[in-house]
Design an enzyme around this catalytic site. Structure first.
Site, mmCIF file in Angstrom:
data_model
loop_
_atom_site.group_PDB
_atom_site.id
_atom_site.type_symbol
_atom_site.label_atom_id
_atom_site.label_comp_id
_atom_site.label_asym_id
_atom_site.label_seq_id
_atom_site.Cartn_x
_atom_site.Cartn_y
_atom_site.Cartn_z
ATOM 1 N N GLU A 152 0.868 -1.172 0.000
ATOM 2 C CA GLU A 152 0.000 0.000 0.000
ATOM 3 C C GLU A 152 0.910 1.229 0.000
ATOM 4 O O GLU A 152 1.787 1.339 0.866
ATOM 5 C CB GLU A 152 -0.885 -0.002 1.262
ATOM 6 C CG GLU A 152 -1.802 1.194 1.231
ATOM 7 C CD GLU A 152 -2.783 1.263 2.400
ATOM 8 O OE1 GLU A 152 -2.779 0.359 3.252
ATOM 9 O OE2 GLU A 152 -3.539 2.253 2.433
ATOM 10 N N ARG A 186 5.578 -12.927 9.271
ATOM 11 C CA ARG A 186 6.249 -11.689 8.917
ATOM 12 C C ARG A 186 7.584 -11.598 9.646
ATOM 13 O O ARG A 186 7.819 -12.300 10.635
ATOM 14 C CB ARG A 186 5.376 -10.493 9.253
ATOM 15 C CG ARG A 186 5.038 -10.344 10.742
ATOM 16 C CD ARG A 186 4.346 -8.997 11.025
ATOM 17 N NE ARG A 186 3.299 -8.705 10.072
ATOM 18 C CZ ARG A 186 3.225 -7.542 9.388
ATOM 19 N NH1 ARG A 186 4.114 -6.599 9.554
ATOM 20 N NH2 ARG A 186 2.239 -7.335 8.558
ATOM 21 N N LYS A 198 4.463 0.965 9.357
ATOM 22 C CA LYS A 198 4.620 2.226 8.624
ATOM 23 C C LYS A 198 4.032 3.392 9.422
ATOM 24 O O LYS A 198 4.543 4.501 9.351
ATOM 25 C CB LYS A 198 3.938 2.131 7.259
ATOM 26 C CG LYS A 198 4.789 1.357 6.250
ATOM 27 C CD LYS A 198 4.136 1.313 4.888
ATOM 28 C CE LYS A 198 3.178 0.156 4.786
ATOM 29 N NZ LYS A 198 2.612 -0.043 3.453
HETATM 30 P P1 ATP Z 1 2.790 -1.998 7.810
HETATM 31 O O1 ATP Z 1 2.151 -2.644 8.989
HETATM 32 O O2 ATP Z 1 4.236 -1.734 7.985
HETATM 33 O O3 ATP Z 1 2.052 -0.821 7.286
HETATM 34 P P2 ATP Z 1 1.599 -3.571 5.807
HETATM 35 O O4 ATP Z 1 1.508 -5.040 5.876
HETATM 36 O O5 ATP Z 1 0.360 -2.810 6.042
HETATM 37 O O6 ATP Z 1 2.783 -3.114 6.722
HETATM 38 P P3 ATP Z 1 1.716 -3.405 2.987
HETATM 39 O O7 ATP Z 1 2.145 -2.261 2.168
HETATM 40 O O8 ATP Z 1 0.293 -3.774 2.981
HETATM 41 O O9 ATP Z 1 2.214 -3.084 4.449
HETATM 42 O O10 ATP Z 1 2.615 -4.676 2.695
HETATM 43 C C1 ATP Z 1 2.908 -5.145 1.404
HETATM 44 C C2 ATP Z 1 3.300 -6.575 1.490
HETATM 45 O O11 ATP Z 1 4.445 -6.723 2.339
HETATM 46 C C3 ATP Z 1 2.203 -7.415 2.090
HETATM 47 O O12 ATP Z 1 2.048 -8.563 1.279
HETATM 48 C C4 ATP Z 1 2.681 -7.754 3.455
HETATM 49 O O13 ATP Z 1 2.223 -9.005 3.843
HETATM 50 C C5 ATP Z 1 4.199 -7.700 3.299
HETATM 51 N N1 ATP Z 1 4.832 -7.331 4.560
HETATM 52 C C6 ATP Z 1 4.626 -6.209 5.281
HETATM 53 N N2 ATP Z 1 5.344 -6.213 6.412
HETATM 54 C C7 ATP Z 1 6.042 -7.364 6.412
HETATM 55 C C8 ATP Z 1 6.974 -7.980 7.323
HETATM 56 N N3 ATP Z 1 7.327 -7.382 8.474
HETATM 57 N N4 ATP Z 1 7.485 -9.181 6.990
HETATM 58 C C9 ATP Z 1 7.138 -9.784 5.837
HETATM 59 N N5 ATP Z 1 6.278 -9.271 4.952
HETATM 60 C C10 ATP Z 1 5.719 -8.084 5.222
HETATM 61 MG MG MG Z 2 -1.340 -3.518 4.664
#
Ligand code: ATP
Ligand code: MG
Length: 581
Positions: A48, A280, A290
């Site tokens: 995102e 994760r 984020k």
């Molecule tokens: P955040 O909580 O940091 O905002 P998010 O999961 O909302 O992270 P996205 O932009 O939706 O962020 O993530 C894009 C992809 O990266 C998703 O498929 C998510 O599963 C993966 N991802 C995000 N954080 C991690 C992590 N700590 N380890 C492995 N994969 C991750």
């Molecule tokens: Mg997300």
């Protein structure tokens, strides 16, 4: 505190994509055998664009692009941009740059040339919603957001049906069209999937799939006043793009029945994409949400998303971490179903190991102390041949000027040394790197009693090829020639937080309580050897005896050198922890 379930085999392959195995690759391999999709394995990385990518995303990138590469498929980079409130073009651009940088050498073979945007599917998603309504599988609900939560219940509390659940198809179609036309205020109505209000899984209790939000979107502007919810948009975006394996983190496991339900109702290509979840990455001494990283940026607690202390890909790049080191790290932590906390020392180890192979050795003095070799001719300058990288003979040699007046590291001298100090002191001898053995004859002090200059003699026979060149002394020290060295600023970075889990404090204190006040030490009066005059970012250096450094991509210019310390030569935290025990 590395999770015992996470493999940390020292012998993990440097290229995480050649021959890696894990439970996801096993599933993909079996699926590929059946050939049931009739097209190459297709994965996606769907960030995102509401912030910069971090090292956790790197794990997902390595996995998704790595699988595509291993199985001769492709991986789509898709902006999951269905929530306009927090999304920005700056983030979109940084994500594209960071993904390309991270998978540099093989981007062209697996990364589809175009970037995909979920927002490009808004019209298709809308049409699918109409299809659901027509089939009686979705309805417009007038409950407010608070009421929705109340009606949905909780895992231990049953949900109750919305009074609008049995609206007729025509009325639903009419209301949904008017939602799109912008007739109703934000939050006044939602479109909900009609699934099972009695389900033990609350995600199946008639989840909202559309909501009204009058927020401009960074790509579609004010064209839409309704936006699809994540669970609805995601599975359909996967289907539209022909994704075969939709790999996501464990928290989406409970959403999988919804993912499958939506695709099962609609006329979509068969077989549908298969969702697989993995644990994760949680990394010690940092935070990765984020939202929290944005707080650090917004509150000025760091210099921006690419501050070299940030766990972002941009921060790691600016700090001087090569992309291959991040990929090796991701290969080492492996892919499992077990949540754990990965020791940041493992990341640092991967960085050191990579830089040891690739970094050019140079000499730099961070806290200069003048040294005069009183028996060395005034005005004479030698160009000493120095090895660029003992690990890589092809890196060649360079010439380093040597003369009567040098700078050495202030820490390398002590007037009254304790027993275990083997470097320079009055009357003591040490070797100067690439030169000979010197002896400290006198420490000159200023009026305040501080040592400002060392007067030393050099044993000329102790130089390379000389009769006493093999003389044993306890220390070898680096130096720069005073007249030739270039001034530089050096930024010493350390961990951003003082505790392994800043966002999991047992007493519930805010994560910012644990910011490390010493995470940045600024040294403005350093001297580096002249070969660093044109240092450019992403050229990796080892400052001999000091650590790995690189030119700062924002602030380093010809005439104003600025270096970042990527990592020390050894893990000082482990030593500190061992001492404390
Ligand atoms: P955040 O909580 O940091 O905002 P998010 O999961 O909302 O992270 P996205 O932009 O939706 O962020 O993530 C894009 C992809 O990266 C998703 O498929 C998510 O599963 C993966 N991802 C995000 N954080 C991690 C992590 N700590 N380890 C492995 N994969 C991750
Ligand atoms: Mg997300």
């Amino acid at each position: 505190m590395t999770n015992a379930n996470e493999p940390t085999a020292a012998g993990a392959p440097a290229d995480p994509h050649s021959g890696a195995t894990d439970f996801i690759r096993d599933i993909v391999a079996a699926d590929a055998q059946t050939g049931k999709w009739g097209r190459p394995i297709t994965t996606r990385f769907p960030p995102e664009p509401n912030g910069y990518l971090h090292i956790g995303h790197a794990k997902s990138i390595c996995l998704n692009f790595g699988i595509a590469r291993q199985f001769g498929g492709v991986c789509n980079l898709r902006m999951d941009d269905t929530n306009p409130a927090k999304e920005e073009v700056e983030y979109v651009e940084s994500i594209i740059q960071d993904v390309r940088w991270l998978i540099d050498g093989w981007a062209d073979s697996v990364l589809a040339p175009q970037v995909y945007y979920a927002s490009d599917y808004f019209e298709k998603l809308y049409q699918y919603a109409i299809e659901l309504i027509r089939m009686g599988r979705a309805y417009v609900c007038d409950l407010t957001a608070e009421q929705l939560i109340e009606y949905r219940g909780a895992p231990d509390r049953p949900g109750k049906p919305s009074p609008y659940r049995d609206r007729g198809v025509e009325e639903n179609l009419n209301l949904f069209a008017r939602m799109r036309a912008g007739e109703f205020p934000d939050g006044a109505r939602t479109l909900r999937a009609k699934i099972d209000i009695g389900s033990p899984n609350i995600h199946m209790r008639d989840p909202a799939i559309y909501r009204i939000r009058r927020v401009d979107h960074h790509r579609t502007g004010s064209q839409w006043t309704i936006y699809p919810m994540y669970d609805y948009a995601h599975c359909l975006s996967d289907s539209i793009e022909g994704i075969t394996h939709s790999i996501c983190t464990l928290e989406f496991e409970v959403h999988r029945p919804l993912y499958e339900w939506i695709l099962a109702q609609l006329q979509v290509p068969q077989p549908p994409p298969r969702q697989i979840e993995f644990a994760r990455l949680n990394l010690g001494y940092t935070v990765m949400s984020k939202r929290k990283l944005l707080q650090l940026v917004d509150e000025g607690l760091v210099g921006g998303w690419d501050d070299p202390r940030m766990p972002t890909v941009a921060g790691l790049r600016r700090r001087g971490v090569p992309p291959a080191a991040i990929r090796t790290f991701c290969a080492r932590i492996g892919v499992t179903k077990y949540e754990g906390l990965t020791d940041i020392a493992l990341l640092e180890h991967s960085i050191r190991e990579d830089l040891n192979r690739r970094a050019r050795r140079v000499m730099a003095v961070l806290r200069p102390l003048k040294m005069v070799l009183v028996n060395y001719p005034e005005g004479q300058v030698e160009e000493i041949e120095a090895v660029n990288n003992p690990e890589d003979p092809s890196a060649g040699t360079r010439r380093v000027p040597f003369s009567r007046e040098l700078f050495i590291e202030r820490d390398d001298f002590m007037e009254h040394p304790p027993k275990d100090f083997y470097r320079l002191a009055p009357g003591r001898e040490v070797r100067l790197r690439y030169a000979g053995v010197i002896r400290c004859e006198e420490a000159v002090k200023n009026a305040a009693g501080e040592v400002v200059e060392l007067r030393c003699t050099m044993d000329p026979g102790s130089r390379a090829g000389g009769p006493t060149s093999h003389r044993k002394v306890k220390a070898t020290m680096h130096w720069v020639s005073a007249a030739h060295a270039l001034p530089a600023e050096v930024r010493l970075y350390d961990r951003l937080f003082t505790v392994p889990e800043p966002d999991a404090d047992p007493q519930g204190r805010d994560f910012k309580t644990f910011l490390n006040p010493h995470s940045l030490e600024l040294l403005t009066d350093c001297r580096v050897e002249p070969s660093l005059a044109g240092a450019s970012p992403e050229t990796y250096y080892q400052f001999e005896r000091l650590g790995y450094f690189c030119a700062d991509s924002r602030d380093c210019q010809p005439g104003k050198l600025v270096f970042n310390r990527t990592v020390t030569l050894r893990d000082s935290w482990a030593k500190a922890a061992a001492k404390a025990m």
